[in-house]
Each structure stands twice: as C-alpha cells, then as structure tokens.
Write a protein that holds these residues in place. Structure first.
Motif, PDB file in Angstrom:
ATOM      1  N   MET B   1     -18.645 -17.756  32.473  1.00  0.00           N
ATOM      2  CA  MET B   1     -18.133 -16.784  33.243  1.00  0.00           C
ATOM      3  C   MET B   1     -19.181 -15.432  33.479  1.00  0.00           C
ATOM      4  SD  MET B   1     -14.525 -15.485  34.180  1.00  0.00           S
ATOM      5  CE  MET B   1     -14.215 -14.526  32.546  1.00  0.00           C
ATOM      6  N   LYS B   2     -19.566 -14.922  34.473  1.00  0.00           N
ATOM      7  CA  LYS B   2     -20.539 -13.809  34.491  1.00  0.00           C
ATOM      8  C   LYS B   2     -19.727 -12.605  34.889  1.00  0.00           C
ATOM      9  CE  LYS B   2     -24.974 -12.452  36.246  1.00  0.00           C
ATOM     10  NZ  LYS B   2     -26.029 -12.482  37.130  1.00  0.00           N
ATOM     11  N   SER B   3     -19.484 -11.704  33.973  1.00  0.00           N
ATOM     12  CA  SER B   3     -18.693 -10.471  34.412  1.00  0.00           C
ATOM     13  C   SER B   3     -19.491  -9.382  33.976  1.00  0.00           C
ATOM     14  CB  SER B   3     -17.526 -10.535  33.529  1.00  0.00           C
ATOM     15  OG  SER B   3     -17.674 -10.793  32.199  1.00  0.00           O
ATOM     16  N   ALA B   4     -18.552  -8.228  34.759  1.00  0.00           N
ATOM     17  CA  ALA B   4     -19.343  -6.988  34.422  1.00  0.00           C
ATOM     18  C   ALA B   4     -18.096  -5.855  34.122  1.00  0.00           C
ATOM     19  CB  ALA B   4     -19.935  -6.232  35.647  1.00  0.00           C
ATOM     20  N   VAL B   5     -18.282  -5.231  33.070  1.00  0.00           N
ATOM     21  CA  VAL B   5     -17.382  -3.957  32.728  1.00  0.00           C
ATOM     22  C   VAL B   5     -17.877  -2.634  33.231  1.00  0.00           C
ATOM     23  CG1 VAL B   5     -16.019  -3.030  30.880  1.00  0.00           C
ATOM     24  CG2 VAL B   5     -16.518  -5.343  30.768  1.00  0.00           C
ATOM     25  N   ILE B   6     -17.207  -1.919  33.950  1.00  0.00           N
ATOM     26  CA  ILE B   6     -17.573  -0.734  34.587  1.00  0.00           C
ATOM     27  C   ILE B   6     -17.282   0.649  33.455  1.00  0.00           C
ATOM     28  CG2 ILE B   6     -17.483   1.019  36.284  1.00  0.00           C
ATOM     29  CD1 ILE B   6     -18.170  -1.887  37.200  1.00  0.00           C
ATOM     30  N   VAL B   7     -17.938   1.140  33.151  1.00  0.00           N
ATOM     31  CA  VAL B   7     -17.995   2.246  32.093  1.00  0.00           C
ATOM     32  C   VAL B   7     -17.860   3.854  32.617  1.00  0.00           C
ATOM     33  CG1 VAL B   7     -18.538   2.912  29.890  1.00  0.00           C
ATOM     34  CG2 VAL B   7     -18.972   0.737  30.435  1.00  0.00           C
ATOM     35  N   PHE B   8     -16.723   4.384  32.393  1.00  0.00           N
ATOM     36  CA  PHE B   8     -17.005   5.837  33.097  1.00  0.00           C
ATOM     37  C   PHE B   8     -16.858   6.925  31.870  1.00  0.00           C
ATOM     38  CE2 PHE B   8     -14.513   3.190  36.139  1.00  0.00           C
ATOM     39  CZ  PHE B   8     -15.427   3.538  37.329  1.00  0.00           C
ATOM     40  N   PRO B   9     -17.357   7.990  32.054  1.00  0.00           N
ATOM     41  CA  PRO B   9     -16.974   9.084  30.812  1.00  0.00           C
ATOM     42  C   PRO B   9     -15.541   8.912  30.526  1.00  0.00           C
ATOM     43  CG  PRO B   9     -18.360   9.852  32.848  1.00  0.00           C
ATOM     44  CD  PRO B   9     -17.796   8.587  33.423  1.00  0.00           C
ATOM     45  N   GLY B  10     -15.140   8.776  29.407  1.00  0.00           N
ATOM     46  CA  GLY B  10     -13.930   8.685  28.976  1.00  0.00           C
ATOM     47  C   GLY B  10     -13.055   7.326  28.929  1.00  0.00           C
ATOM     48  N   SER B  11     -13.757   6.343  29.427  1.00  0.00           N
ATOM     49  CA  SER B  11     -13.125   4.944  29.260  1.00  0.00           C
ATOM     50  C   SER B  11     -13.120   4.625  27.822  1.00  0.00           C
ATOM     51  CB  SER B  11     -14.286   3.849  29.808  1.00  0.00           C
ATOM     52  OG  SER B  11     -14.172   4.006  31.211  1.00  0.00           O
ATOM     53  N   ASN B  12     -12.080   3.976  27.349  1.00  0.00           N
ATOM     54  CA  ASN B  12     -11.985   3.498  26.065  1.00  0.00           C
ATOM     55  C   ASN B  12     -11.419   2.295  25.832  1.00  0.00           C
ATOM     56  OD1 ASN B  12      -9.235   3.868  26.245  1.00  0.00           O
ATOM     57  ND2 ASN B  12      -9.035   5.672  24.980  1.00  0.00           N
ATOM     58  N   CYS B  13     -11.347   1.609  26.657  1.00  0.00           N
ATOM     59  CA  CYS B  13     -10.932   0.207  26.509  1.00  0.00           C
ATOM     60  C   CYS B  13     -11.925  -0.714  26.996  1.00  0.00           C
ATOM     61  CB  CYS B  13      -9.425  -0.302  27.014  1.00  0.00           C
ATOM     62  SG  CYS B  13      -8.166   0.849  26.706  1.00  0.00           S
ATOM     63  N   ASP B  14     -13.011  -0.018  27.264  1.00  0.00           N
ATOM     64  CA  ASP B  14     -14.399  -0.929  27.863  1.00  0.00           C
ATOM     65  C   ASP B  14     -15.015  -2.030  26.759  1.00  0.00           C
ATOM     66  OD1 ASP B  14     -14.917   1.463  26.568  1.00  0.00           O
ATOM     67  OD2 ASP B  14     -16.934   1.474  26.958  1.00  0.00           O
ATOM     68  N   ARG B  15     -14.775  -1.470  25.438  1.00  0.00           N
ATOM     69  CA  ARG B  15     -15.157  -2.469  24.453  1.00  0.00           C
ATOM     70  C   ARG B  15     -14.320  -3.425  24.191  1.00  0.00           C
ATOM     71  NH1 ARG B  15     -17.889   1.614  20.227  1.00  0.00           N
ATOM     72  NH2 ARG B  15     -15.943   2.930  20.958  1.00  0.00           N
ATOM     73  N   ASP B  16     -12.992  -3.193  24.213  1.00  0.00           N
ATOM     74  CA  ASP B  16     -11.784  -4.043  24.251  1.00  0.00           C
ATOM     75  C   ASP B  16     -12.120  -5.328  25.013  1.00  0.00           C
ATOM     76  OD1 ASP B  16     -11.108  -1.330  23.253  1.00  0.00           O
ATOM     77  OD2 ASP B  16      -9.342  -2.217  22.583  1.00  0.00           O
ATOM     78  N   ILE B  17     -12.078  -4.841  26.408  1.00  0.00           N
ATOM     79  CA  ILE B  17     -12.257  -5.862  27.531  1.00  0.00           C
ATOM     80  C   ILE B  17     -13.406  -6.931  27.018  1.00  0.00           C
ATOM     81  CG2 ILE B  17     -13.252  -4.292  29.300  1.00  0.00           C
ATOM     82  CD1 ILE B  17     -10.913  -6.695  30.239  1.00  0.00           C
ATOM     83  N   ALA B  18     -14.413  -6.099  27.003  1.00  0.00           N
ATOM     84  CA  ALA B  18     -15.865  -6.766  26.659  1.00  0.00           C
ATOM     85  C   ALA B  18     -15.460  -7.867  25.473  1.00  0.00           C
ATOM     86  CB  ALA B  18     -16.970  -5.843  26.231  1.00  0.00           C
ATOM     87  N   VAL B  19     -15.035  -7.550  24.445  1.00  0.00           N
ATOM     88  CA  VAL B  19     -14.745  -8.419  23.355  1.00  0.00           C
ATOM     89  C   VAL B  19     -13.922  -9.614  23.930  1.00  0.00           C
ATOM     90  CG1 VAL B  19     -13.515  -8.778  21.158  1.00  0.00           C
ATOM     91  CG2 VAL B  19     -15.014  -6.743  21.560  1.00  0.00           C
ATOM     92  N   ALA B  20     -12.766  -9.029  24.749  1.00  0.00           N
ATOM     93  CA  ALA B  20     -11.874 -10.156  25.187  1.00  0.00           C
ATOM     94  C   ALA B  20     -12.639 -11.102  26.004  1.00  0.00           C
ATOM     95  CB  ALA B  20     -10.571  -9.448  25.996  1.00  0.00           C
ATOM     96  N   LEU B  21     -13.429 -10.627  26.984  1.00  0.00           N
ATOM     97  CA  LEU B  21     -14.151 -11.386  27.849  1.00  0.00           C
ATOM     98  C   LEU B  21     -15.307 -12.302  27.158  1.00  0.00           C
ATOM     99  CD1 LEU B  21     -14.784  -9.118  30.895  1.00  0.00           C
ATOM    100  CD2 LEU B  21     -13.516 -11.104  30.784  1.00  0.00           C
ATOM    101  N   ARG B  22     -15.744 -11.713  26.288  1.00  0.00           N
ATOM    102  CA  ARG B  22     -16.853 -12.556  25.141  1.00  0.00           C
ATOM    103  C   ARG B  22     -15.941 -13.744  24.657  1.00  0.00           C
ATOM    104  NH1 ARG B  22     -18.974  -8.856  21.389  1.00  0.00           N
ATOM    105  NH2 ARG B  22     -17.617  -9.869  19.881  1.00  0.00           N
ATOM    106  N   GLU B  23     -14.772 -13.255  24.179  1.00  0.00           N
ATOM    107  CA  GLU B  23     -13.940 -14.449  23.208  1.00  0.00           C
ATOM    108  C   GLU B  23     -13.947 -15.460  23.875  1.00  0.00           C
ATOM    109  OE1 GLU B  23     -13.189 -14.441  19.885  1.00  0.00           O
ATOM    110  OE2 GLU B  23     -14.693 -13.074  19.588  1.00  0.00           O
ATOM    111  N   VAL B  24     -13.189 -15.163  25.200  1.00  0.00           N
ATOM    112  CA  VAL B  24     -12.597 -16.193  25.914  1.00  0.00           C
ATOM    113  C   VAL B  24     -13.738 -16.862  26.671  1.00  0.00           C
ATOM    114  CG1 VAL B  24     -10.988 -16.679  27.915  1.00  0.00           C
ATOM    115  CG2 VAL B  24     -10.368 -14.788  26.207  1.00  0.00           C
TER     116      VAL B  24
END
Lengths: 77, 221
Positions: B1-24
C-alpha cells in the motif's frame, strides 16, 4: 484603513464557552445575566483601496468558519 | 500500500500513523511537508494526522487547511484516493470543506484524553469493512475540540446516506448524534476524532484500531 472584524457564533449554535462564562459571572454574584456568547475580534490595518469584496473574501475564506460563525465588518477612518 | 502522511507545524501523531501504516502494510509512508504542492503519484491513501497544527490558532485546523499541500489533497480526493483525517486531521478536513460540519469545543470544556467506547455505525465503507456491523470497539480519544456540529439537514443526510462511520457509545464531547467519524459523499474521505493508530498492537492495550488499516489494505490488495 483600519478594520474591526467581529466573528460570532450563528444563532442556534451552542456555545459551551459562553455558557461557562455565564455561570462564572453568576458565581461572582452578578444577577440578571441572561445569556453570554463568546466571539472573536480581529483588528486589521489594510491598504485604503482594499475592496469590500476582498474584505468579505478574507472573512469567508479564513477569519470565520461560516458553517458555525457569522461576521461583521466595521471600518474606522 | 502506497501512502503519504501530511506533516504540518504542530502535527504530533504523524509518526504514530506512519508506524501504524508501516506495521500493517509493510511499507513506510512518504512524509509530505505542508509546503509541498504535489503528492507522490499513485497513492493508495493520504493520512492527515492528529496534533495541534499551528498551535490551534484561529480555530483548530483552520490555518493548516489553507496550506499549499491541501490543494493537492483535494485533487487526490477528487480522483477517489482514500483520505483519512484523524483528530486534528478531521478538523482540517472539515475546515477545508472535504467533509461537512465543524468541530467545536467539547461541551464539558475539558480536554478529554481516555479510551472511548465506540460503535461501528456502517461497515460498508472502505475504512470500516474490517469490522462487524454495530460492533463495539474501544479506541482512545485525546482532544479539546471534538464536538461535532452540523445543521439538522446535514446530520439527517449523513445518517440517511450511511455516512456516519463511528458513533460514541458513551458521552465524550457533546457531538451531535454521538458522531465520532463521518465519510464524504463519495465515501473515500474519512474524518474521525478517535485515534485508531494508537490501538494497533497488543502492547497498546488492544488492536481495535488496527482493523481499520487492515480493511484499507485488503481493499487495495
């Protein structure tokens, strides 16, 4: 040109913050507070030739969320 | 699955969702900074993460919703690419008009950070097919402004069209009709306040969030 843009919640949209302020005023002993609605005030200094259309667009596109808020613009000399 | 996570100044769950997507899915998402004007090609998913973009200035998600990258997210959504916005991501998606309604201050005025009991309200979306109909699940919430508001016509339409994906099974934030997550008219955009990416392995205390991503993966594969 100086602008004051006042953004308030539309009628009917519940305002939990206004409600809390209302209760706090009551706690301070102020009688007869019938309702409090919280809003926002923006003070802008813009070029004198800024059109009303541009000001309206600023309000609609950013300063207010028109799903829940309304706005009004006051111009000062 | 090819995915993208958008990162804004002040995002703080960007790495959590990245880990979830990578794990799954087995592949790491592209992390896309908010100033970008294009997304990677051929995406299977765009994720707009939780956090406090721009310090929640003006309104939660309001400034982020006007970032350059958001035009690209709109374009992807219009092509039918699945887009998921979680927490602040949900706020951003409503602010930019990809989802109807708005998220206001919780009626209790408290920041609510705890597990929330949810009901899967519609399993016929690409985001919820991993769940059983009316299944009770537990996913954490962590927000101050999760009180979903829309006019009665919009709420009726969301319910009538099966666009309520998740509901709170208990009082959490005062949301209209207990709405915790909704999908767009086309069904490919989901916004939800609870954090499925925080419930993907047993060490998190459960895996109820994992099935959302597994369902998406199955739809792509």
């Amino acid at each position: 040109m100086k602008l004051r843009i006042i953004v308030t919640l539309k009628p009917g949209v519940l305002d939990p913050q206004g409600k809390a302020i209302e209760h706090a005023l009551g706690s301070l002993g102020f009688a007869g507070i019938e309702s409090v609605r919280a809003g926002k005030l923006f003070e802008l200094d813009v070029a004198d030739d800024t059109s009303d259309e541009a000001i309206d667009a600023m309000c609609r596109q950013l300063l207010a969320n028109t799903v829940i808020e309304k706005y009004r613009v006051e111009k000062a000399a | 699955m090819k995915s993208a996570v958008i990162v804004f100044p002040g995002s703080n769950c960007d790495r959590d969702i990245a880990v979830a997507l990578r794990e799954v899915s087995g592949s790491a998402p592209a992390m896309v900074w908010h100033r970008e004007t294009e997304l990677p090609a051929d995406l299977d998913l765009v994720a707009v993460p939780g956090g406090f973009s721009y310090g929640d200035y003006l309104r939660c998600g309001a400034i982020a919703a006007r970032s350059p990258v958001v035009a690209a997210v709109h374009a992807a959504a219009a092509r039918g690419v699945p887009v998921i916005g979680i927490c602040n991501g949900f706020q951003i998606l409503t602010e930019t008009g990809l989802l109807p309604g708005a998220l206001m201050r919780n009626t209790g005025l408290d920041f609510v950070c705890r597990d929330a009991a949810l009901t899967v309200a519609n399993t016929d979306t690409r985001f919820t097919r991993g769940y059983a109909a009316d299944e009770a699940i537990t996913i954490p919430v962590a927000h101050h402004d999760g009180n979903y508001v829309a006019d009665a016509d919009t709420l009726d339409r969301l319910e009538g069209e099966g666009r309520v994906a998740f509901r709170y099974a208990e009082p959490v934030n005062g949301s209209a009709r207990d709405i915790a997550g909704i999908v767009s008219e086309g069904g490919n955009v989901l916004g939800m306040m609870p954090h499925p990416e925080r419930r993907i392995e047993a060490a998190h205390g459960g895996t109820d969030g994992r099935r959302l991503f597994e369902g998406l993966l199955a739809a792509v594969a």
